[in-house]
Design a protein around this motif. Structure first.
Motif, PDB file in Angstrom:
ATOM      1  N   MET A 194       2.475   5.307  -7.380  1.00 12.08           N
ATOM      2  CA  MET A 194       2.860   4.911  -6.110  1.00 12.08           C
ATOM      3  C   MET A 194       2.999   3.548  -5.809  1.00 12.08           C
ATOM      4  SD  MET A 194       3.200   7.894  -4.892  1.00 12.08           S
ATOM      5  CE  MET A 194       3.490   7.410  -3.253  1.00 12.08           C
ATOM      6  N   ARG A 195       2.527   2.596  -6.332  1.00  9.97           N
ATOM      7  CA  ARG A 195       2.800   1.147  -6.098  1.00  9.97           C
ATOM      8  C   ARG A 195       4.208   0.960  -6.324  1.00  9.97           C
ATOM      9  NH1 ARG A 195      -2.657  -0.534  -7.961  1.00  9.97           N
ATOM     10  NH2 ARG A 195      -3.611  -1.430  -6.193  1.00  9.97           N
ATOM     11  N   ALA A 196       4.747   1.640  -7.570  1.00  8.77           N
ATOM     12  CA  ALA A 196       6.211   1.609  -8.048  1.00  8.77           C
ATOM     13  C   ALA A 196       6.964   2.017  -6.989  1.00  8.77           C
ATOM     14  CB  ALA A 196       6.371   1.948  -9.426  1.00  8.77           C
ATOM     15  N   ALA A 197       6.645   3.502  -6.446  1.00  7.67           N
ATOM     16  CA  ALA A 197       7.446   4.279  -5.710  1.00  7.67           C
ATOM     17  C   ALA A 197       7.830   3.643  -4.341  1.00  7.67           C
ATOM     18  CB  ALA A 197       6.795   5.648  -5.651  1.00  7.67           C
ATOM     19  N   LEU A 198       6.610   2.868  -4.025  1.00 10.08           N
ATOM     20  CA  LEU A 198       6.672   2.346  -2.694  1.00 10.08           C
ATOM     21  C   LEU A 198       7.154   0.971  -2.636  1.00 10.08           C
ATOM     22  CD1 LEU A 198       3.187   3.240  -1.231  1.00 10.08           C
ATOM     23  CD2 LEU A 198       5.266   4.076  -0.448  1.00 10.08           C
ATOM     24  N   SER A 199       7.735   0.348  -3.667  1.00 14.96           N
ATOM     25  CA  SER A 199       8.584  -0.997  -3.742  1.00 14.96           C
ATOM     26  C   SER A 199       9.853  -0.607  -3.027  1.00 14.96           C
ATOM     27  CB  SER A 199       8.616  -1.461  -5.169  1.00 14.96           C
ATOM     28  OG  SER A 199       9.302  -2.691  -5.416  1.00 14.96           O
ATOM     29  N   SER A 200      10.001  -1.861  -2.254  1.00 22.04           N
ATOM     30  CA  SER A 200      11.435  -1.724  -1.473  1.00 22.04           C
ATOM     31  C   SER A 200      11.427  -0.638  -0.669  1.00 22.04           C
ATOM     32  CB  SER A 200      12.333  -1.771  -2.528  1.00 22.04           C
ATOM     33  OG  SER A 200      12.362  -2.941  -3.151  1.00 22.04           O
ATOM     34  N   VAL A 201      10.530  -0.123  -0.082  1.00 18.26           N
ATOM     35  CA  VAL A 201      10.600   1.134   1.139  1.00 18.26           C
ATOM     36  C   VAL A 201      10.081   0.349   2.291  1.00 18.26           C
ATOM     37  CG1 VAL A 201       9.316   3.072   1.721  1.00 18.26           C
ATOM     38  CG2 VAL A 201       9.884   2.786  -0.697  1.00 18.26           C
TER      39      VAL A 201
ATOM     40  N   HIS B 231      -6.843  16.010   9.655  1.00 19.11           N
ATOM     41  CA  HIS B 231      -7.425  15.305  10.578  1.00 19.11           C
ATOM     42  C   HIS B 231      -8.032  13.965  10.246  1.00 19.11           C
ATOM     43  CE1 HIS B 231     -10.328  14.839  14.294  1.00 19.11           C
ATOM     44  NE2 HIS B 231      -9.131  14.469  14.725  1.00 19.11           N
ATOM     45  N   THR B 232      -8.703  14.010   9.137  1.00 19.55           N
ATOM     46  CA  THR B 232      -9.237  13.020   8.377  1.00 19.55           C
ATOM     47  C   THR B 232      -7.987  11.699   8.122  1.00 19.55           C
ATOM     48  OG1 THR B 232     -10.771  14.052   6.968  1.00 19.55           O
ATOM     49  CG2 THR B 232     -10.382  11.856   6.520  1.00 19.55           C
ATOM     50  N   VAL B 233      -6.754  12.215   7.782  1.00 12.46           N
ATOM     51  CA  VAL B 233      -5.861  11.279   7.464  1.00 12.46           C
ATOM     52  C   VAL B 233      -5.458  10.662   9.069  1.00 12.46           C
ATOM     53  CG1 VAL B 233      -3.339  11.001   6.714  1.00 12.46           C
ATOM     54  CG2 VAL B 233      -5.055  12.515   5.459  1.00 12.46           C
ATOM     55  N   GLU B 234      -5.279  11.631   9.963  1.00 12.30           N
ATOM     56  CA  GLU B 234      -5.026  11.051  11.384  1.00 12.30           C
ATOM     57  C   GLU B 234      -5.932   9.910  11.668  1.00 12.30           C
ATOM     58  OE1 GLU B 234      -4.485  14.120  14.158  1.00 12.30           O
ATOM     59  OE2 GLU B 234      -3.096  15.326  13.101  1.00 12.30           O
ATOM     60  N   ARG B 235      -7.168  10.365  11.408  1.00 14.70           N
ATOM     61  CA  ARG B 235      -8.116   9.272  11.861  1.00 14.70           C
ATOM     62  C   ARG B 235      -8.011   7.938  11.166  1.00 14.70           C
ATOM     63  NH1 ARG B 235     -12.953  10.625  10.961  1.00 14.70           N
ATOM     64  NH2 ARG B 235     -12.702  12.552   9.930  1.00 14.70           N
ATOM     65  N   MET B 236      -7.745   7.872   9.964  1.00  5.96           N
ATOM     66  CA  MET B 236      -7.242   6.821   9.251  1.00  5.96           C
ATOM     67  C   MET B 236      -6.122   6.181   9.646  1.00  5.96           C
ATOM     68  SD  MET B 236      -6.280   6.455   5.220  1.00  5.96           S
ATOM     69  CE  MET B 236      -5.711   4.813   4.628  1.00  5.96           C
ATOM     70  N   ILE B 237      -5.124   6.932  10.008  1.00  7.43           N
ATOM     71  CA  ILE B 237      -3.910   6.089  10.597  1.00  7.43           C
ATOM     72  C   ILE B 237      -4.217   5.413  11.833  1.00  7.43           C
ATOM     73  CG2 ILE B 237      -1.516   6.780  11.777  1.00  7.43           C
ATOM     74  CD1 ILE B 237      -1.318   9.005   9.588  1.00  7.43           C
ATOM     75  N   GLU B 238      -5.108   5.987  12.590  1.00  8.55           N
ATOM     76  CA  GLU B 238      -5.648   5.050  13.815  1.00  8.55           C
ATOM     77  C   GLU B 238      -6.380   4.079  13.592  1.00  8.55           C
ATOM     78  OE1 GLU B 238      -7.857   6.221  18.025  1.00  8.55           O
ATOM     79  OE2 GLU B 238      -7.587   7.804  16.506  1.00  8.55           O
ATOM     80  N   SER B 239      -7.615   4.181  12.706  1.00  5.38           N
ATOM     81  CA  SER B 239      -8.363   3.154  12.545  1.00  5.38           C
ATOM     82  C   SER B 239      -7.866   2.093  11.780  1.00  5.38           C
ATOM     83  CB  SER B 239      -9.541   3.867  11.418  1.00  5.38           C
ATOM     84  OG  SER B 239      -9.110   4.004  10.231  1.00  5.38           O
ATOM     85  N   LEU B 240      -6.864   2.298  11.071  1.00  9.15           N
ATOM     86  CA  LEU B 240      -5.926   1.087  10.294  1.00  9.15           C
ATOM     87  C   LEU B 240      -4.981   0.592  11.116  1.00  9.15           C
ATOM     88  CD1 LEU B 240      -5.832   2.204   6.435  1.00  9.15           C
ATOM     89  CD2 LEU B 240      -7.341   0.721   7.520  1.00  9.15           C
ATOM     90  N   GLU B 241      -4.681   1.105  12.389  1.00 10.47           N
ATOM     91  CA  GLU B 241      -3.551   0.835  13.243  1.00 10.47           C
ATOM     92  C   GLU B 241      -2.276   0.786  12.431  1.00 10.47           C
ATOM     93  OE1 GLU B 241      -4.986  -3.155  14.842  1.00 10.47           O
ATOM     94  OE2 GLU B 241      -6.351  -2.005  16.277  1.00 10.47           O
ATOM     95  N   LEU B 242      -1.943   1.767  11.944  1.00  9.46           N
ATOM     96  CA  LEU B 242      -0.628   1.957  11.197  1.00  9.46           C
ATOM     97  C   LEU B 242       0.296   2.304  12.070  1.00  9.46           C
ATOM     98  CD1 LEU B 242      -1.794   3.738   7.906  1.00  9.46           C
ATOM     99  CD2 LEU B 242      -1.006   1.445   8.127  1.00  9.46           C
TER     100      LEU B 242
ATOM    101  N   LEU C 187      -1.585   5.963   1.938  1.00  9.01           N
ATOM    102  CA  LEU C 187      -1.402   5.201   3.127  1.00  9.01           C
ATOM    103  C   LEU C 187      -1.887   3.744   2.650  1.00  9.01           C
ATOM    104  CD1 LEU C 187      -2.513   7.905   5.740  1.00  9.01           C
ATOM    105  CD2 LEU C 187      -0.264   6.785   5.596  1.00  9.01           C
ATOM    106  N   ASN C 188      -3.077   3.623   2.257  1.00  6.34           N
ATOM    107  CA  ASN C 188      -3.534   2.167   1.759  1.00  6.34           C
ATOM    108  C   ASN C 188      -2.625   1.557   0.977  1.00  6.34           C
ATOM    109  OD1 ASN C 188      -6.596   1.699   2.551  1.00  6.34           O
ATOM    110  ND2 ASN C 188      -6.903   3.674   1.557  1.00  6.34           N
ATOM    111  N   LEU C 189      -1.981   1.890   0.227  1.00  8.04           N
ATOM    112  CA  LEU C 189      -1.063   1.426  -0.613  1.00  8.04           C
ATOM    113  C   LEU C 189       0.180   1.079   0.077  1.00  8.04           C
ATOM    114  CD1 LEU C 189      -0.943   3.615  -3.944  1.00  8.04           C
ATOM    115  CD2 LEU C 189      -1.932   1.286  -3.993  1.00  8.04           C
ATOM    116  N   ALA C 190       0.490   1.834   1.180  1.00  9.08           N
ATOM    117  CA  ALA C 190       1.734   1.790   1.972  1.00  9.08           C
ATOM    118  C   ALA C 190       1.433   0.219   2.821  1.00  9.08           C
ATOM    119  CB  ALA C 190       1.885   2.690   2.946  1.00  9.08           C
ATOM    120  N   LYS C 191       0.129   0.376   3.260  1.00 13.83           N
ATOM    121  CA  LYS C 191      -0.316  -1.011   3.965  1.00 13.83           C
ATOM    122  C   LYS C 191      -0.272  -1.994   3.170  1.00 13.83           C
ATOM    123  CE  LYS C 191      -3.939  -2.443   7.157  1.00 13.83           C
ATOM    124  NZ  LYS C 191      -3.104  -2.511   8.335  1.00 13.83           N
TER     125      LYS C 191
END
Length: 289
Positions: A56-63, A116-127, A84-88
């Motif tokens: 995923m690090r490779a996939a997210l390169s230049s994204v 819903h857990t993923v939604e809360r992560m998006i909010e808590s990390l302010e993505l 999401l952590n890797l995207a951040k």
């Protein structure tokens, strides 16, 4: 800088790729098996697995912009949170996440609570993200078409609390619009959540009636029983998923799937046209015979 579509070989992901293919943007499609997915011209295949941080690090390169869709799997939450952590880490500030309506209400349903857990992560990390919350897909009923035609029964136990089903093509249209809106801005847009529903409320008997009118014969609603529903699903797939779907149907029967007032008008303004209705979806399914 590109837009990366995960779930690219699935129903929603493939439709989004089709819509973005003519948008003059650099497109990448995440696939697990090279050469298996049929991709539109100009789309770059990226092989990766959301359970593998290295790939995923490779996939997210230049994204620049990420569409995140997770299949319903036992490790769905782990895959989404790692991605999401890797995207951040990669500095991606433009995200569209496909969740589910009432993720916060269907608390006993594993894949709802996972999203819903993923939604809360998006909010808590302010993505900076758009969270899309679709209701039940109209095209899910393609799986039961043979039962309807062969036995004269609409077997999906959706009950009578009411479901605002949505056409997957409308989901793809809205997702593509959100991706482009975020992709083309100079600065990241604020986070927002959109419920995605269709223009009408459907019950089991109403859905059966639509099929009957289109088939020109009487179609009966099969009732709210969940034992047979779970058994049928378990016969063709993993039993954990069959039980997950049983729990979902139980909540649909209890509280339904209803958007907040005014949502349909908001969606139709975004699309610049009416939302597709269930009857038209049924007609399209019947044309596939």
């Amino acid at each position: 800088m590109s837009i990366l579509i995960t779930g690219a070989s699935g129903t929603i992901g493939s439709l989004i790729l089709q819509r973005l293919a003519s948008a003059n943007v650099e497109l990448k499609a995440l696939v697990r098996t090279p050469g298996k997915a049929v991709l539109p011209d100009g789309v770059t295949e990226v092989v990766g697995d959301m359970s593998s941080p290295k790939s995923m690090r490779a996939a997210l390169s230049s994204v620049r912009t990420l569409f995140l869709l997770n299949a319903v799997t036992p490790d769905e939450v782990t895959q989404a949170l790692m991605t999401l952590n890797l995207a951040k880490e990669a500095g991606i500030e433009r995200i569209v996440y496909l969740s589910v309506i009432h993720a916060d209400l269907y608390t006993n349903v594993p894949h709802f609570t996972g999203k819903h857990t993923v939604e809360r992560m998006i909010e808590s990390l302010e993505l900076p993200a758009t969270i899309l919350r679709p209701a039940y897909f109209m095209q899910n009923d393609e799986r039961i078409k043979s039962v309807i035609e062969g036995y004269g029964i609409y077997p999906m136990p959706i009950g009578e609390a009411g479901v605002e089903m949505i056409d997957v093509r409308d989901i793809a249209d809205i997702a593509a619009a959100e991706l482009l809106a975020r992709h083309h801005t100079t600065h990241a847009l604020p986070r927002r959540t959109l419920e995605l529903v269709g223009p009408e409320i459907l019950t089991g008997p109403v859905a059966a009636g639509v099929w009957g009118e289109e088939l020109h014969r009487e179609i009966h609603y099969g009732g709210d029983g969940l034992d047979g529903f779970e058994q049928q699903l378990a016969a063709y797939g993993p039993d954990w998923m069959a039980y997950d779907m049983r729990l979902m149907m139980g909540r649909i029967q209890t509280i339904g799937m209803h958007a907040a007032p005014g949502v349909v008008e908001v969606l139709e303004k975004m699309l610049g046209r009416p939302l597709r209705n269930y009857r038209d979806a049924v007609r399209d399914l019947l044309k596939q015979d």
